[in-house]
Enzyme design. Structure first.
Site, PDB file in Angstrom:
ATOM      1  CB  CYS A   1      70.649  66.826  50.302  1.00 12.33           C
ATOM      2  SG  CYS A   1      69.331  68.253  48.792  1.00 12.33           S
TER       3      CYS A   1
ATOM      4  CG  HIS B   1      75.032  64.827  50.596  1.00 14.20           C
ATOM      5  ND1 HIS B   1      76.627  63.368  51.083  1.00 14.20           N
ATOM      6  CD2 HIS B   1      74.995  64.626  49.353  1.00 14.20           C
ATOM      7  CE1 HIS B   1      76.527  63.035  49.286  1.00 14.20           C
ATOM      8  NE2 HIS B   1      75.357  64.190  48.971  1.00 14.20           N
TER       9      HIS B   1
ATOM     10  NE  ARG C   1      77.622  65.204  42.743  1.00 11.51           N
ATOM     11  CZ  ARG C   1      76.639  64.607  42.369  1.00 11.51           C
ATOM     12  NH1 ARG C   1      76.122  64.138  41.674  1.00 11.51           N
ATOM     13  NH2 ARG C   1      76.923  63.179  43.517  1.00 11.51           N
TER      14      ARG C   1
ATOM     15  CB  CYS D   1      71.355  64.856  43.780  1.00 13.11           C
ATOM     16  SG  CYS D   1      73.204  64.812  44.110  1.00 13.11           S
TER      17      CYS D   1
END
Length: 267
Positions: A181, A185, A224, A228
């Site tokens: 992640c 991000h 989500r 991902c």
């Protein structure tokens, strides 16, 4: 010998120190973005993106879905009771999640509790893990907490362990693409992945569920996460399993103080 248990104040202080370090990364990376504006996600990164966001919200595509969710929340299930009977009044309910349940020693999140209520009341399909009905109820409940602030607490050392487990999953690389992640991000936030700009890691929980334009439908936060991990070419964790619940708990704690704005529109 096992490590001694932390007092509640020490556990909370440890989580806050880690959260501050996480937030400070983004405050340094994007010095022109106000903390409160992280609720807009990628649309906070520049004026053109924010103008697009404002235009999309003049006639939000999720209004009918909120109305559907409101109806479903009061609909009688097979045992004659409704989700409202199980969960309580809608106003402010979303703002109470996620939280660490000291009775069961686990993180509880809104959609998982809705599924559990539905099953307990005799429904096995309508509010399943990825159903449109569940997403509609989630959107309705989010709309009933708009304007309230994210306020996640760390009540004890076991809650801190769940928070830190969520943090590990944020940084854990998965799949054939060997991505986490954080790769998208955090470390590459604000940069482009193909034609899309990557959103920052602060503010993610405040605006879900989201109406994604490319799929023309609502996407819940757990969806989500699942997508991902799958996109890294890995087998995702179980929907609403401990891994994803702890990840949501970690990110929601990061978002403390931000205004709940879900459902929102995203590309």
């Amino acid at each position: 010998m096992a490590a001694p248990a932390l007092h509640a104040a020490d556990a909370a202080a440890s989580a806050e120190a880690q959260a501050k370090e996480f937030r400070d990364f983004f405050f340094k990376r994007f010095p022109d973005i106000k903390h409160d504006d992280y609720i807009y996600g990628v649309y906070a990164l520049n004026e053109d993106a924010r103008a697009q966001f404002d235009a999309m919200n003049e006639f939000p595509p999720y209004e009918d879905t909120i109305a559907k969710g409101e109806k479903l929340y009061s609909t009688k299930l097979p045992n004659g009771k409704s989700l409202k009977d199980c969960m309580g009044p809608a106003e402010g309910l979303r703002a109470k999640y996620p939280f660490y349940d000291t009775a069961t020693n686990q993180v509880r999140i809104l959609e998982a509790d809705l599924i559990q209520c539905a099953k307990a009341y005799g429904d096995e399909k309508m509010f399943a893990a990825k159903s449109k009905d569940l997403a509609a109820v989630s959107a309705y409940l989010s709309s009933q907490s708009r304007g309230e602030k994210v306020n996640v607490t760390i009540p004890n050392d076991k809650a801190l362990a769940a928070f830190e487990d969520g943090k590990r999953h944020w940084y854990r690389k998965t799949g054939q693409l060997n991505l986490s992640c954080a790769d998208c991000h955090q470390y590459h936030s604000g940069q482009k992945a193909r034609s899309e700009q990557l959103s920052p890691g602060v503010g993610k929980t405040a605006h879900f569920p989201v109406w994604r334009l490319k799929s023309d439908g609502l996407v819940m936060l757990n969806d989500r996460f699942f997508g991902c991990v799958r996109d890294t070419r890995a087998l995702p964790y179980k929907r609403y399993g401990e891994e994803f619940r702890n990840l949501e708990y970690f990110l929601a704690y990061i978002d403390n103080g931000l205004e709940i704005t879900g459902p929102a529109v995203r590309k």
